[in-house]
Write a protein that holds these residues in place. Structure first.
Motif, mmCIF file in Angstrom:
data_model
loop_
_atom_site.group_PDB
_atom_site.id
_atom_site.type_symbol
_atom_site.label_atom_id
_atom_site.label_comp_id
_atom_site.label_asym_id
_atom_site.label_seq_id
_atom_site.Cartn_x
_atom_site.Cartn_y
_atom_site.Cartn_z
ATOM 1 N N ARG A 95 0.821 -1.219 0.000
ATOM 2 C CA ARG A 95 0.000 0.000 0.000
ATOM 3 C C ARG A 95 0.850 1.262 0.000
ATOM 4 O O ARG A 95 0.405 2.316 -0.428
ATOM 5 N N GLU A 177 -4.848 1.956 -5.921
ATOM 6 C CA GLU A 177 -5.669 1.458 -4.802
ATOM 7 C C GLU A 177 -6.165 2.621 -3.947
ATOM 8 O O GLU A 177 -7.326 2.657 -3.542
ATOM 9 N N ARG A 178 -5.303 3.586 -3.673
ATOM 10 C CA ARG A 178 -5.723 4.760 -2.891
ATOM 11 C C ARG A 178 -6.806 5.537 -3.624
ATOM 12 O O ARG A 178 -7.782 5.977 -3.027
ATOM 13 N N ARG A 180 -8.919 4.327 -5.839
ATOM 14 C CA ARG A 180 -10.141 3.508 -5.817
ATOM 15 C C ARG A 180 -10.863 3.657 -4.491
ATOM 16 O O ARG A 180 -12.076 3.841 -4.446
#
Length: 196
Positions: A95, A177-178, A180
């Protein structure tokens, strides 16, 4: 290079951070153990491990993370918990766009003692000596985490160049990912009405 080593475990997850480069003296940055209560629900335990590792990664800002590769043990329940804790550590690093490398216990032992079959006492003695510590890191999970970090620094060379090349891919995936998660949070309707 600053490397965080993680010796995964549900009850005690060792975390050790060292700084240095291959062929030079290494320096201890941090060593600790993230603990969870054995009688807690598995979800709470994994959340506790995640929270602890996240806080350490954010505070200590490693360049890479080295996690012990889970190997088959006789106790399936133990191996499952270890694998779950390892997965949490890998996810925390991913992450943040940090390269992750898995090292087997025998690789870490061989790196610090010269013997892939060294016992825990030998590993602890050599970690203490290599980092010029006044006292051995305790419990053994802490020493094992430092051994993983040392192993990663010393393996250097091609492995670190490969990790550097993969870092941009990991950073891009972490950014996606962040985004999203942020889009999902923005799209979630607010519960309740508005007051007039």
């Amino acid at each position: 290079m600053r490397v965080m080593g993680v010796d995964p475990g549900l009850t005690r997850c060792g975390v050790g951070v060292v700084e240095g480069v291959p062929g030079k003296r290494l320096h201890l940055v941090h060593v600790s153990v993230v603990r969870t209560a054995p009688d807690d629900d598995i979800a709470l335990r994994l959340l506790g491990i995640e929270t602890g590792i996240e806080a350490l990664v954010d505070e200590l800002r490693p360049d890479a993370v080295a996690v012990e590769r889970v190997f088959s043990q006789h106790n399936v329940r133990t191996v499952m918990g270890t694998a779950q804790a390892a997965g949490v550590a890998i996810l925390v690093a991913a992450r943040r766009g940090l390269p992750v490398t898995l090292h087997t216990p025998s690789e870490a032992k061989a790196a610090v003692t010269g013997n892939g079959r060294a016992d825990k006492a030998q590993v602890t003695r050599m970690v203490t000596r290599l980092l010029s510590l006044d006292a051995p890191p305790k419990p053994a999970d802490a020493a094992d985490a430092l051994a993983l970090a040392i192993c990663h620094v010393w393996r250097g060379g091609a492995q670190q160049r490969l990790a550097h090349a993969q870092r941009s891919r990991i950073e891009e995936a972490a950014r996606a990912e962040r985004e999203r998660l942020a889009a999902r949070a923005d799209a979630t309707p607010t519960r309740g009405g508005t007051s007039e």
